[in-house]
Design a protein around this motif. Structure first.
Motif, PDB file in Angstrom:
ATOM      1  N   UNK A  26       0.827  -1.199   0.000  1.00  0.00           N
ATOM      2  CA  UNK A  26       0.000   0.000   0.000  1.00  0.00           C
ATOM      3  C   UNK A  26       0.870   1.262   0.000  1.00  0.00           C
ATOM      4  N   UNK A  27       1.905   1.269   0.804  1.00  0.00           N
ATOM      5  CA  UNK A  27       2.767   2.448   0.920  1.00  0.00           C
ATOM      6  C   UNK A  27       3.457   2.769  -0.403  1.00  0.00           C
ATOM      7  N   UNK A  28       3.802   1.757  -1.184  1.00  0.00           N
ATOM      8  CA  UNK A  28       4.465   1.986  -2.475  1.00  0.00           C
ATOM      9  C   UNK A  28       3.541   2.606  -3.498  1.00  0.00           C
ATOM     10  N   UNK A  29       2.217   2.442  -3.319  1.00  0.00           N
ATOM     11  CA  UNK A  29       1.282   2.872  -4.357  1.00  0.00           C
ATOM     12  C   UNK A  29       0.349   4.000  -3.913  1.00  0.00           C
ATOM     13  N   UNK A  30       0.630   4.613  -2.784  1.00  0.00           N
ATOM     14  CA  UNK A  30      -0.275   5.661  -2.311  1.00  0.00           C
ATOM     15  C   UNK A  30       0.059   7.007  -2.953  1.00  0.00           C
ATOM     16  N   UNK A  33       3.615   8.937  -3.960  1.00  0.00           N
ATOM     17  CA  UNK A  33       4.699   8.014  -4.314  1.00  0.00           C
ATOM     18  C   UNK A  33       4.924   8.036  -5.825  1.00  0.00           C
ATOM     19  N   UNK A  34       6.145   7.715  -6.269  1.00  0.00           N
ATOM     20  CA  UNK A  34       6.380   7.613  -7.713  1.00  0.00           C
ATOM     21  C   UNK A  34       5.630   6.409  -8.283  1.00  0.00           C
ATOM     22  N   UNK A  35       5.283   6.496  -9.566  1.00  0.00           N
ATOM     23  CA  UNK A  35       4.594   5.378 -10.201  1.00  0.00           C
ATOM     24  C   UNK A  35       5.481   4.133 -10.128  1.00  0.00           C
ATOM     25  N   UNK A  36       4.854   2.973 -10.180  1.00  0.00           N
ATOM     26  CA  UNK A  36       5.570   1.705 -10.150  1.00  0.00           C
ATOM     27  C   UNK A  36       5.664   1.218 -11.586  1.00  0.00           C
ATOM     28  N   UNK A  37       6.863   1.027 -12.064  1.00  0.00           N
ATOM     29  CA  UNK A  37       7.059   0.597 -13.443  1.00  0.00           C
ATOM     30  C   UNK A  37       6.692  -0.879 -13.588  1.00  0.00           C
ATOM     31  N   UNK A 130       5.683  -9.543  -3.160  1.00  0.00           N
ATOM     32  CA  UNK A 130       5.719  -8.686  -1.986  1.00  0.00           C
ATOM     33  C   UNK A 130       7.113  -8.113  -1.757  1.00  0.00           C
ATOM     34  N   UNK A 131       8.111  -8.840  -2.200  1.00  0.00           N
ATOM     35  CA  UNK A 131       9.489  -8.419  -1.958  1.00  0.00           C
ATOM     36  C   UNK A 131      10.100  -7.730  -3.171  1.00  0.00           C
ATOM     37  N   UNK A 132       9.627  -8.083  -4.354  1.00  0.00           N
ATOM     38  CA  UNK A 132      10.147  -7.524  -5.593  1.00  0.00           C
ATOM     39  C   UNK A 132       8.973  -7.001  -6.410  1.00  0.00           C
ATOM     40  N   UNK A 133       8.636  -5.718  -6.262  1.00  0.00           N
ATOM     41  CA  UNK A 133       7.444  -5.174  -6.915  1.00  0.00           C
ATOM     42  C   UNK A 133       7.409  -5.416  -8.419  1.00  0.00           C
ATOM     43  N   UNK A 134       8.577  -5.472  -9.059  1.00  0.00           N
ATOM     44  CA  UNK A 134       8.606  -5.682 -10.507  1.00  0.00           C
ATOM     45  C   UNK A 134       8.101  -7.066 -10.904  1.00  0.00           C
ATOM     46  N   UNK A 135       7.976  -7.983  -9.938  1.00  0.00           N
ATOM     47  CA  UNK A 135       7.450  -9.319 -10.215  1.00  0.00           C
ATOM     48  C   UNK A 135       5.953  -9.422  -9.927  1.00  0.00           C
ATOM     49  N   UNK A 136       5.357  -8.365  -9.456  1.00  0.00           N
ATOM     50  CA  UNK A 136       3.952  -8.406  -9.036  1.00  0.00           C
ATOM     51  C   UNK A 136       3.010  -8.236 -10.219  1.00  0.00           C
ATOM     52  N   UNK A 137       1.816  -8.699 -10.040  1.00  0.00           N
ATOM     53  CA  UNK A 137       0.702  -8.381 -10.911  1.00  0.00           C
ATOM     54  C   UNK A 137       0.453  -6.876 -10.702  1.00  0.00           C
ATOM     55  N   UNK A 139      -2.176  -5.135 -10.606  1.00  0.00           N
ATOM     56  CA  UNK A 139      -3.272  -4.836  -9.673  1.00  0.00           C
ATOM     57  C   UNK A 139      -2.800  -4.960  -8.229  1.00  0.00           C
ATOM     58  N   UNK A 140      -1.938  -5.929  -7.955  1.00  0.00           N
ATOM     59  CA  UNK A 140      -1.364  -6.045  -6.614  1.00  0.00           C
ATOM     60  C   UNK A 140      -0.391  -4.906  -6.345  1.00  0.00           C
ATOM     61  N   UNK A 141       0.455  -4.609  -7.315  1.00  0.00           N
ATOM     62  CA  UNK A 141       1.466  -3.560  -7.129  1.00  0.00           C
ATOM     63  C   UNK A 141       0.827  -2.211  -6.831  1.00  0.00           C
ATOM     64  N   UNK A 142      -0.303  -1.916  -7.472  1.00  0.00           N
ATOM     65  CA  UNK A 142      -0.995  -0.640  -7.268  1.00  0.00           C
ATOM     66  C   UNK A 142      -2.117  -0.735  -6.241  1.00  0.00           C
ATOM     67  N   UNK A 143      -2.184  -1.859  -5.531  1.00  0.00           N
ATOM     68  CA  UNK A 143      -3.175  -2.059  -4.476  1.00  0.00           C
ATOM     69  C   UNK A 143      -4.596  -1.789  -4.978  1.00  0.00           C
ATOM     70  N   UNK A 144      -4.894  -2.315  -6.170  1.00  0.00           N
ATOM     71  CA  UNK A 144      -6.228  -2.193  -6.731  1.00  0.00           C
ATOM     72  C   UNK A 144      -7.073  -3.328  -6.156  1.00  0.00           C
ATOM     73  N   UNK A 145      -7.945  -2.978  -5.258  1.00  0.00           N
ATOM     74  CA  UNK A 145      -8.784  -3.959  -4.565  1.00  0.00           C
ATOM     75  C   UNK A 145     -10.105  -4.197  -5.284  1.00  0.00           C
ATOM     76  N   UNK A 146     -10.541  -3.202  -6.055  1.00  0.00           N
ATOM     77  CA  UNK A 146     -11.793  -3.324  -6.792  1.00  0.00           C
ATOM     78  C   UNK A 146     -11.666  -2.516  -8.075  1.00  0.00           C
ATOM     79  N   UNK A 147     -12.475  -2.907  -9.030  1.00  0.00           N
ATOM     80  CA  UNK A 147     -12.520  -2.157 -10.277  1.00  0.00           C
ATOM     81  C   UNK A 147     -13.958  -1.695 -10.490  1.00  0.00           C
ATOM     82  N   UNK A 148     -14.152  -0.564 -11.151  1.00  0.00           N
ATOM     83  CA  UNK A 148     -13.128   0.276 -11.739  1.00  0.00           C
ATOM     84  C   UNK A 148     -12.278   0.986 -10.687  1.00  0.00           C
TER      85      UNK A 148
END
Length: 181
Positions: A26-30, A33-37, A130-137, A139-148
């Protein structure tokens, strides 16, 4: 979060470790914070990186959606309006949470979503995210819990807003943000 206040035994429990990982994600995507590549796939099958687009002098609106999501489909006219009205300074990136690429491509065609970039996530089932954000989905990396879900990134690549719907008030807020900075 002050997890150090718990005993080492307590900090080592599965529940607390999971909670700590959630807080870090959550802290990385609030906002602030800089965007997550991340790498995503375009409708032509090309791999695209967010770093090719974000932080390059244009505002970027990430639009998380899926072909099966009725509220997401309901947001398409509002996304189209933002794109048409502000496309000179705002780039929309629609990111599909679909698991089935065929359903995604069919929805892109059905709703004529060719005016702005359409991308699909790479679904990752990997505890290392969880440890390497570049390996995340994404939606997980940006803490998207629901769409839209909509995430606004400024011209320098910093997250400046998050919303679940593009209500008139939210669209006015987005316009105020992109024209006041």
């Amino acid at each position: 979060v002050r997890l150090k206040q718990f005993s080492p035994k307590m900090r080592n429990t599965t529940a607390l470790r999971e909670f700590e990982r959630y807080i870090e994600t959550y802290a990385r995507s609030e906002v602030g914070q800089p965007f997550i590549d991340m790498e995503l796939e375009s409708i032509t099958g090309e791999t695209k990186r967010l770093s090719e687009i974000c932080g390059k002098g244009k505002w970027v609106l990430l639009d998380f959606w899926a072909s099966w999501c009725v509220p997401c489909i309901g947001e398409i006219p509002k996304v189209r309006e933002l794109h048409n009205k502000h496309g000179d300074i705002l780039q929309v990136l629609s990111i599909s949470a679909d698991d089935d690429k065929t359903e995604w491509l069919d929805a892109v065609a059905q709703h004529n979503l060719t005016e702005w970039q359409q991308l699909i996530r790479e679904r990752v089932d990997n505890s290392e995210e969880y440890y390497f954000p570049e390996l995340a989905d994404i939606c997980l990396a940006y803490d998207v819990k629901q769409i839209p879900c909509f995430i606004l990134i400024d011209t320098n690549g910093v997250i400046v807003g998050r919303w679940s719907h593009l209500t008139p008030k939210v669209r006015a807020e987005i316009e105020q943000i992109i024209y006041s900075r």
